[in-house]
Design a protein around this motif. Structure first.
Motif, PDB file in Angstrom:
ATOM      1  N   ASP A  14      37.877  39.602  42.491  1.00  0.00           N
ATOM      2  CA  ASP A  14      37.267  38.687  41.530  1.00  0.00           C
ATOM      3  C   ASP A  14      35.876  39.167  41.124  1.00  0.00           C
ATOM      4  O   ASP A  14      35.467  38.996  39.963  1.00  0.00           O
ATOM      5  N   ALA A  72      46.405  36.464  46.129  1.00  0.00           N
ATOM      6  CA  ALA A  72      45.640  37.358  45.257  1.00  0.00           C
ATOM      7  C   ALA A  72      46.434  37.826  44.041  1.00  0.00           C
ATOM      8  O   ALA A  72      45.908  38.565  43.201  1.00  0.00           O
ATOM      9  N   LEU A  89      40.334  39.294  48.141  1.00  0.00           N
ATOM     10  CA  LEU A  89      40.446  38.598  46.860  1.00  0.00           C
ATOM     11  C   LEU A  89      39.066  38.397  46.244  1.00  0.00           C
ATOM     12  O   LEU A  89      38.891  38.558  45.032  1.00  0.00           O
ATOM     13  N   LEU A 101      36.444  41.783  38.523  1.00  0.00           N
ATOM     14  CA  LEU A 101      36.832  41.150  37.259  1.00  0.00           C
ATOM     15  C   LEU A 101      35.635  40.505  36.567  1.00  0.00           C
ATOM     16  O   LEU A 101      35.515  40.561  35.335  1.00  0.00           O
ATOM     17  N   HIS A 157      47.505  36.688  41.150  1.00  0.00           N
ATOM     18  CA  HIS A 157      47.048  36.463  39.775  1.00  0.00           C
ATOM     19  C   HIS A 157      45.832  37.331  39.452  1.00  0.00           C
ATOM     20  O   HIS A 157      45.731  37.862  38.336  1.00  0.00           O
ATOM     21  N   SER A 158      44.950  37.482  40.404  1.00  0.00           N
ATOM     22  CA  SER A 158      43.787  38.356  40.186  1.00  0.00           C
ATOM     23  C   SER A 158      44.225  39.812  40.069  1.00  0.00           C
ATOM     24  O   SER A 158      43.657  40.582  39.286  1.00  0.00           O
TER      25      SER A 158
END
Length: 394
Positions: free
Chosen positions: A66, A100, A62, A69, A102-103
């Protein structure tokens, strides 16, 4: 023996605690090293962690997503970010690391490259069960692709295929109409097959799902839902009858603005009428009468073939109700008047009409069946009228 058993249990608990502490420390080390490493080394760290196969590493993967992102503006110019994404997504999927999700969805929206989106959707199919927000987002995205395809453009078929599979795995009821559209639109044989398989594992009652499609979706999809219901081995005759009755109502009363949609509405009526007739679904008599009226008008205007009128007559015969007998008798009165005035008759239609009045056996037809014997019909028709009279119940 009992003492030895509890000693073994205690040893296992101690070992598990030690292993958990060691795994926690290992995870901390990986996450610390990932935070300070260069992009190339970050990729190596993720690859190295994946080779260990530890279930404790989910938060590391995760962290990798991130990081991508946070640096999304660099993705188009540096393929290493996509490599890192794909490595992390594969591990999240294997671990079913739901934290994880939502990411993953944010990455799906951010990076439109097919390989990333396919891997993201593969992971979402595993980690998104029960998350209504993400499921709704996936549904909306797939529906937007359906709209693109219907406009004549070619969407990302690889990602659509992965999305269909993901929604099937998630199995949420809200996905049924969107997956049904995918099945009906004709993307490709492979995607159509995937969509059909996904539909069959969606949670809930198949009858209710198909009724929902018939109620809310465009006419071509309504027709496809009716066909699926009638042909399904998962629905019993009662459920098929319910779907067919509802579909006939829809086919009769849905406005259609062009020739293709009008043809689809007629097809729905013909298929539904046939299904109701086969099941002698007398509850639908008012709708079957209305269908007969429409079909008769269409036949007179040369819009529908004679075979459909014969089916409509037979369906009324199978209803077994007084109302059906009244309507067929009214038609016999009309045809008798035509023949009496020298307009001629269609033997096939007359025989179908008279035989179904005989099947119904309702005395309402007596006078007009009797009168038919005095008119200029041929021998087969007059014979059928006599036989029908013998079947009338008093």
């Amino acid at each position: 023996m009992r003492r030895a058993f509890w000693i073994i249990v205690l040893l296992i608990m101690i070992l598990a605690s030690v292993w958990s502490q060691e795994a926690g420390e290992l995870l901390k080390t990986y996450k610390r090293n990932f935070a300070i490493a260069s992009l190339d080394v970050k990729i190596q760290i993720i690859q190295d962690a994946s080779s260990i196969g530890s279930k404790e590493m989910g938060s590391l993967y995760l962290q990798a997503l991130d990081y991508v992102l946070d640096n999304s503006s660099l993705i188009p110019t540096d393929q290493r970010f996509r490599q890192l994404s794909i490595e992390a997504l594969g591990q999240i999927k294997d671990l079913a690391y739901a934290d994880a999700r939502h990411s993953i969805w944010m990455l799906f929206e951010t990076d439109r490259e097919s390989s990333v989106r396919v891997n993201a959707m593969n992971a979402l199919g595993i980690v998104s069960k029960g998350d209504e927000g993400i499921i709704e987002n996936i549904n909306l995205w797939l529906e937007s692709q359906n709209n693109i395809f219907q406009s004549g453009k070619i969407p990302d078929l690889q990602t659509i295929s992965a999305t269909v599979t993901a929604l099937g795995r998630i199995g949420d009821q809200s996905s049924f109409p969107i997956l049904f559209s995918v099945m009906s639109l004709g993307y490709s044989e492979h995607i159509t097959k995937q969509a059909k398989e996904a539909l069959l594992i969606i949670q809930g009652d198949l009858k209710d799902h198909l009724l929902g499609v018939i109620k809310t979706r465009p006419l071509p999809e309504k027709k496809a839902a009716l066909v699926m219901a009638v042909e399904s081995d998962r629905l019993d005759d009662d459920k098929k009858g319910e779907v067919a009755e509802f579909a006939l109502d829809v086919g009769l009363h849905t406005a259609a603005n062009d020739a293709l949609l009008k043809a689809a509405a007629r097809d729905i009526r013909f298929i539904a009428n046939r299904a109701l007739s086969e099941r002698k679904w007398s509850k639908a008599t008012p709708l079957v009468i209305e269908h007969f009226d429409n079909t008769l008008l269409e036949y007179d205007r040369r819009i529908s073939r004679k075979g459909f009128l014969l089916e409509a007559i037979a369906s009324l015969g199978n209803m077994g109700t007084h109302e059906a007998a009244v309507r067929l008798t009214q038609y016999l009165v009309l045809l008798n008047s035509y023949t009496e005035n020298g307009q001629g008759f269609d033997e096939q239609i007359m025989l179908a009409l008279i035989s179904n009045l005989g099947k119904l056996g309702d005395k309402i037809a007596f006078d007009d069946l009797m009168y038919a014997q005095y008119l200029n019909y041929n021998a087969p028709v007059k014979k059928a009228a006599r036989e029908a009279l013998e079947n009338l119940k008093w």
